[in-house]
Design an enzyme around this catalytic site. Structure first.
Site, PDB file in Angstrom:
ATOM      1  N   CYS A  11      12.936   3.885  35.120  1.00 24.14           N
ATOM      2  CA  CYS A  11      11.573   3.645  34.648  1.00 24.14           C
ATOM      3  C   CYS A  11      11.074   4.913  33.971  1.00 24.14           C
ATOM      4  O   CYS A  11      10.669   5.868  34.648  1.00 24.14           O
ATOM      5  CB  CYS A  11      10.654   3.250  35.798  1.00 24.14           C
ATOM      6  SG  CYS A  11       8.952   2.968  35.275  1.00 24.14           S
ATOM      7  N   ASP A  38       5.776  -4.951  29.432  1.00 20.48           N
ATOM      8  CA  ASP A  38       5.439  -3.534  29.440  1.00 20.48           C
ATOM      9  C   ASP A  38       4.316  -3.298  28.438  1.00 20.48           C
ATOM     10  O   ASP A  38       4.469  -3.563  27.248  1.00 20.48           O
ATOM     11  CB  ASP A  38       6.663  -2.692  29.084  1.00 20.48           C
ATOM     12  CG  ASP A  38       6.516  -1.238  29.495  1.00 20.48           C
ATOM     13  OD1 ASP A  38       5.392  -0.701  29.378  1.00 20.48           O
ATOM     14  OD2 ASP A  38       7.509  -0.638  29.927  1.00 20.48           O
TER      15      ASP A  38
END
Length: 348
Positions: A111, A269
């Site tokens: 991430c 996202d």
């Protein structure tokens, strides 16, 4: 509607404290207190234990730790777009700490936006010393390896964070897929997790908020079509994210793209996606678009920006750096009341 585990009737049964950040619009919730013990000798081993025997990255087995993830990613305390991490010990003394990344469906291996938020948090809290003017390097062990966040400071404030990823490599080019949307060709790159990339125009789409439902559906269809594909041999978790991008006119310093990354089971996202930007950098470098120190400007679907560059070849791939901003949004103490019939919450 997906309901969480029922609450135990009686008194207060859970208290979890977090510090929340956003990186270019994408949330990152850092748990600072209230976790059960997390066994394991390495971050990767702790992730496997968190997923549980017989579980998978997007369908972990129930357990005390996963109860916390569910509590923090479900309404009314979270939402389907929530992301965060459990801070755990580093693999050895060379890193400052480790982290288990999680989202509404389970646990990821990488991430980038979370690494950037953690770098800012480590400096903000004094966990890592930083000058008022200059940079501080925060080393973090994640399930895919060791990454770092260079925190840029000016006048005692954090102005930007640069995420340096594990080596990123191209896995395959032009993989042809038959989907309900028609035949498409995607490129695959591994940047701590596997990402599939294709132009949104190949599906008659563009990366704008008005087309988000269609973009999300396309990402899910492509990810499903890649399940078990031979190009993913050796990658047990399969494709983590699908990146649909628009080509924009070059800037004076390099290429310019706008993207949306659809990851896990249809999560979006909001940022340009840190690890996804690494994947795009490897693909652009492979086609010669980043020679001479050229820089990618990578926009998100909401208009926020990361910049990315390739630093050096390594381990069959390239080392990438992605720079953006991370800001603290709040500090929270979440509770689960034993009389609350919604328990850990719900997802719509």
């Amino acid at each position: 509607m997906d309901r969480g585990a029922p609450a135990k009737r009686g008194a207060l049964v859970n208290q979890v404290s977090t510090t929340d950040y956003h990186t270019a619009g994408e949330p990152f919730r850092i748990v600072v207190a209230g976790l059960p013990p997390i066994p394991g000798d390495t971050v990767a081993e702790r992730r496997s234990i968190a997923i549980g025997a017989g579980g998978s990255a997007n369908a972990p087995r129930p357990g005390a730790l996963d109860d916390v993830r569910r509590l923090l990613t479900r309404e009314p305390r979270g939402h389907a777009g929530m992301y965060g991490g459990f801070v755990v010990p580093a693999d050895d003394g060379e890193a400052h700490f480790g982290v288990l990344f999680w989202h509404k469906d389970g646990y990821s291996t990488a991430c980038g936006h979370g690494t950037m938020a953690l770098g800012a948090w480590a400096v903000d809290t004094g966990l890592v010393a930083a000058p008022d003017d200059g940079t501080a390097l925060v080393r973090i062990d994640v399930p895919s390896g060791r990454v770092s966040a260079t925190v840029h400071r000016s006048g005692g404030r954090t102005t930007a964070v640069t995420f340096r990823n594990v080596p990123t490599r191209v896995l395959a080019r032009g993989v042809e897929l038959s989907t309900p949307l028609g035949t498409v060709r995607v490129d695959l790159a591994h940047s701590g997790a596997v990402y599939a990339s294709l132009p949104a125009a190949a599906l008659g789409l563009s990366v704008v908020p008005d087309r988000l439902a269609e973009l999300t559906a396309a990402g899910r269809e492509i990810r499903a079509a890649l399940e078990g594909h031979e190009a993913l041999a050796g990658h047990r978790d399969g494709v983590y994210g699908v990146i649909l991008h628009d080509e924009l006119p070059d800037t004076p310093t390099g290429p310019h793209q706008r993207n949306v990354t659809v990851f896990a089971d249809g999560q979006i996202d909001r940022s340009p996606c840190g690890s996804g930007t690494s994947a795009r950098l490897a693909l652009l470098a492979d086609q010669g678009a980043l020679t001479g120190g050229r820089v990618l400007r990578h926009d998100s679907i909401i208009g926020t920006v990361f910049t990315g560059r390739v630093r050096e070849p390594q381990a069959g791939g390239v080392i990438t750096e992605v720079t953006g901003t991370a800001h603290r949004t709040g500090e929270h103490r979440f509770v689960l009341d034993g009389e609350d019939t919604l328990g850990a919450g719900f997802l719509l």
